[in-house]
Enzyme design. Sequence first.
Site, short mmCIF file in Angstrom:
data_model
loop_
_atom_site.label_atom_id
_atom_site.label_comp_id
_atom_site.label_asym_id
_atom_site.label_seq_id
_atom_site.Cartn_x
_atom_site.Cartn_y
_atom_site.Cartn_z
N ALA A 117 -28.95 -24.88 4.31
CA ALA A 117 -28.68 -25.90 5.19
C ALA A 117 -27.54 -26.34 5.00
CB ALA A 117 -29.80 -26.23 5.59
N ARG A 160 -18.45 -31.62 -0.12
CA ARG A 160 -16.94 -31.47 -1.36
C ARG A 160 -16.09 -30.42 -0.71
NH1 ARG A 160 -21.93 -31.45 -5.72
NH2 ARG A 160 -22.88 -30.22 -3.91
N GLN A 187 -34.43 -26.24 8.67
CA GLN A 187 -34.50 -27.92 8.57
C GLN A 187 -33.49 -28.90 9.11
OE1 GLN A 187 -31.83 -27.79 4.42
NE2 GLN A 187 -33.95 -30.13 3.85
N GLY A 200 -27.34 -30.40 -13.07
CA GLY A 200 -28.47 -31.20 -13.32
C GLY A 200 -28.71 -30.47 -15.13
N GLU A 209 -31.24 -34.17 -12.65
CA GLU A 209 -28.97 -34.75 -12.10
C GLU A 209 -28.10 -35.37 -12.71
OE1 GLU A 209 -28.54 -32.47 -8.90
OE2 GLU A 209 -30.28 -31.82 -10.37
N ASN A 223 -19.33 -25.53 -5.24
CA ASN A 223 -19.52 -27.31 -4.06
C ASN A 223 -17.86 -27.48 -3.82
OD1 ASN A 223 -22.19 -27.40 -4.67
ND2 ASN A 223 -21.95 -27.94 -6.77
N TYR A 247 9.88 -0.11 19.72
CA TYR A 247 7.92 -0.87 19.94
C TYR A 247 7.58 0.19 21.02
CZ TYR A 247 5.00 -3.69 22.45
OH TYR A 247 3.94 -4.83 23.22
N ASN A 277 6.93 -3.14 28.17
CA ASN A 277 4.88 -3.16 28.41
C ASN A 277 4.17 -3.83 29.65
OD1 ASN A 277 5.07 -4.20 25.58
ND2 ASN A 277 3.14 -3.80 26.24
C1 UD1 Z 1 -28.35 -28.74 -7.38
C2 UD1 Z 1 -28.80 -29.06 -7.58
C3 UD1 Z 1 -29.10 -28.41 -9.72
C4 UD1 Z 1 -27.95 -27.61 -9.70
C5 UD1 Z 1 -26.77 -27.13 -9.06
C6 UD1 Z 1 -26.83 -25.83 -9.62
C7 UD1 Z 1 -31.20 -30.24 -7.34
C8 UD1 Z 1 -31.35 -31.40 -6.80
N1 UD1 Z 1 -29.78 -29.95 -7.61
O1 UD1 Z 1 -27.34 -29.02 -6.97
O2 UD1 Z 1 -29.89 -29.43 -10.40
O3 UD1 Z 1 -27.28 -27.54 -11.22
O4 UD1 Z 1 -27.70 -27.30 -7.59
O5 UD1 Z 1 -25.41 -25.06 -8.93
O6 UD1 Z 1 -31.51 -29.82 -6.01
N2 UD1 Z 1 -29.53 -27.53 0.43
C9 UD1 Z 1 -29.87 -27.17 2.06
N3 UD1 Z 1 -30.94 -28.62 1.80
C10 UD1 Z 1 -30.82 -29.16 1.52
C11 UD1 Z 1 -29.80 -29.86 0.49
C12 UD1 Z 1 -29.20 -28.32 -0.03
O7 UD1 Z 1 -30.69 -26.30 2.20
O8 UD1 Z 1 -30.63 -30.58 2.09
C13 UD1 Z 1 -28.97 -26.43 -0.29
C14 UD1 Z 1 -27.10 -26.36 0.22
O9 UD1 Z 1 -27.21 -25.46 0.87
C15 UD1 Z 1 -26.86 -25.36 -1.16
C16 UD1 Z 1 -28.88 -25.71 -2.37
O10 UD1 Z 1 -29.13 -26.20 -1.16
O11 UD1 Z 1 -26.78 -23.57 -0.89
C17 UD1 Z 1 -27.72 -26.06 -3.51
O12 UD1 Z 1 -27.75 -27.68 -2.74
P1 UD1 Z 1 -26.63 -28.43 -3.37
O13 UD1 Z 1 -25.81 -29.17 -2.64
O14 UD1 Z 1 -25.39 -27.76 -3.39
O15 UD1 Z 1 -27.19 -28.90 -4.63
P2 UD1 Z 1 -26.19 -29.36 -6.44
O16 UD1 Z 1 -25.45 -30.92 -6.07
O17 UD1 Z 1 -24.62 -27.98 -6.48
CA CA Z 2 -24.28 -26.39 -5.43
#
Ligand code: UD1
Ligand code: CA
Length: 461
Positions: A11, A16, A74, A141, A156, A229, A368, A388
Site C-alpha cells: 500500500a 523516500r 488500506q 529494524g 526499528e 526504499n 522513409y 504519408n
Molecule cells: C520494514 C520493517 C523493518 C524491516 C524493513 C525491511 C516495520 C515497522 N518495519 O521497514 O523492520 O527491517 O521493512 O525491508 O514493519 N506498507 C503498507 N502500509 C503501510 C506501511 C507500509 O502496505 O501503512 C507496505 C509498504 O508498501 C512496503 C512494506 O509495507 O511494501 C514495508 O513498508 P516500509 O515503509 O518500506 O517499511 P520499512 O521502513 O522498510
Molecule cells: Ca521497505
Amino acid sequence: MSPTGCVILAAGEGIRLKSKTPKALQPLCGKPLIRHVLDTIGQIETAPVVVVIGAGRQQMTALLQDYEVQVAHQPELLGTGHAVMCAQQALGDFSGDILVTCADIPLVRAATLQHLIDEHQRSEAAATILTTVCDDPTGYGRIVRNQQGLVQAIVEHKDADEQIRQINEINTSIYCFQTQPLFAALRSITPDNVQKEYYLTDVIPQLLAQQLPVAAVVAEDPEEVMGINTRAQQAAAEQLARQRVHQRLMAEGATLIDPPSTFIDDQVTIGRDTVIWPGAFILGNTQIGDDCTIGGHVLISNCQIGNGVQIKHCSVVTDSRVGDGVQIGPFAHIRDETTIQQQGRIGSFAEVVRSNLGPGTTDKHFSYLGDAEVGANVTVGAGAITCNYDGQTKHKTIIEDGAFVGSDAAIVAPVTIGKSAYIGAGSVITKDVPPGALALVRGQQENIEGWADQQKRRDTS
Ligand code: UD1
Ligand code: CA
C-alpha cells in the site's frame, strides 16, 4: 502440513523515492516491483494470496487482475501492522499459516520463502521471522536476541539507541505467522513510536508475552532480501536483477559478449547461439530467436524477432516483428507495429513506421516508409520516401510484389504501385502506377553542347 496463505503489503507510497509512481509500481528490469513479488509467490504453493493496496489504487487494481489474488484496501497508511489488519477480511475463515512479505522486496527467491515456511511449520512457532546479517544495517529494524539467542523484539532503526544500532542482524520484513495468534496480537499493538505507526514488528513482544514461541530463520544472502526504499537501493537492486537475467539467458544458450554493459529486461527471452554485443538494450516484452546477432548499442523494445536475424550496430527497433533471416541496420529505425518479413533487408538510415514489408523486400539506404503495405521482393532505392502525411491525416501507400522504386522517388499517398511496376529515380508519384508500367515524372534533360567554353570566353572578354 497446514495450508499457507500469503499477505503482500503493497500500500505504501514510497515517500523516500520522491516519485509520482507508487512504490509497488516502480520498475525493476522493466517490470513493476509487485509483479516480481507475485511471480515469485506463484512458484510456491500459497492460497489465498491477499495484496494490501493503498497508493495508486486504480493502477494496482488493474495490474492485479492478471493474478489469482484477493485485493484488500488500506484506506489510510497507518503502518505495516495496520496493513496486515486490513487483510483480515479478505482472508475470510482461513486459519492456516500466513506468509507475510512486501512489494518492496523483489529479489527474494522462491526457495528462500519455501525454506522459511518449512522451518516455521517444523518448529510450530507462532511467528518465524526471516532475518539476515548485513554489513550496513542502516534503516532496517534490528533483531534483538537474549543471551540464549532467542528473539526478544524487533526495534526499528528510528526507534533504536546507539547500542541497538550496532546490531547487524536485521528484519527482512518477511515472516510466517499462525493466523489466529497474529490477529490477536495485532489487536494489542499501539502507534507508540517515533513514526506514530502501527508496526507489524510489535506483534513479536506481544506473542512472547503470551508465552508463544517466536523463531527466526537467517537468510544467507542479504542481497536477495534487500528492501527498496531509496533510489540508491533501487539502482543496486536493478544491478542484481539484471545479473540474474544475464545468468538465465546464458544458461539458456545465448552469448553475451560483455554482460555488465548489456541491459536486458526481465521478460525477455533469447534463443540459442544468439550473440548480443556490448551496449545493447533489449527491453519490454521481447522475444529473440536462435542464431541472431544483436549489434552494439542496438535498442530493441517489445519486439518479436525470428531466427537468424542480424540487427546491426546502433539500430532502434520498437513494437515490431522481424522475420527469419532479416538484416537491419546499421543505424536503422523500425517502429510502431511494423513487420519486416523473412529475408528482408533494411539498411543504414532507413526508417520504417507502421508498415508491413513482404518477404525478400530490400530498403537499403536512407529512406522513409510510413503507413506502407509493401509486397514481396520489392526494391526500395536509396533516398526513396513515402509522403504519408498531408499535414492533417496519414495515408496509406501500397507497393505490390516485385515493384522497383527508383532512388529519391517521393510517393505521395494515398497511392498504389502495381505489381512489378518501375518508378524512375527522382519521380514524384501522385497517381497509381499500373502493374508492370514504368512511371517517370521528371523534367526533360537538356544538354547544351560547348556551354562551359562559351561561358569562359564571355567571362574573359
Ligand atoms: C520494514 C520493517 C523493518 C524491516 C524493513 C525491511 C516495520 C515497522 N518495519 O521497514 O523492520 O527491517 O521493512 O525491508 O514493519 N506498507 C503498507 N502500509 C503501510 C506501511 C507500509 O502496505 O501503512 C507496505 C509498504 O508498501 C512496503 C512494506 O509495507 O511494501 C514495508 O513498508 P516500509 O515503509 O518500506 O517499511 P520499512 O521502513 O522498510
Ligand atoms: Ca521497505
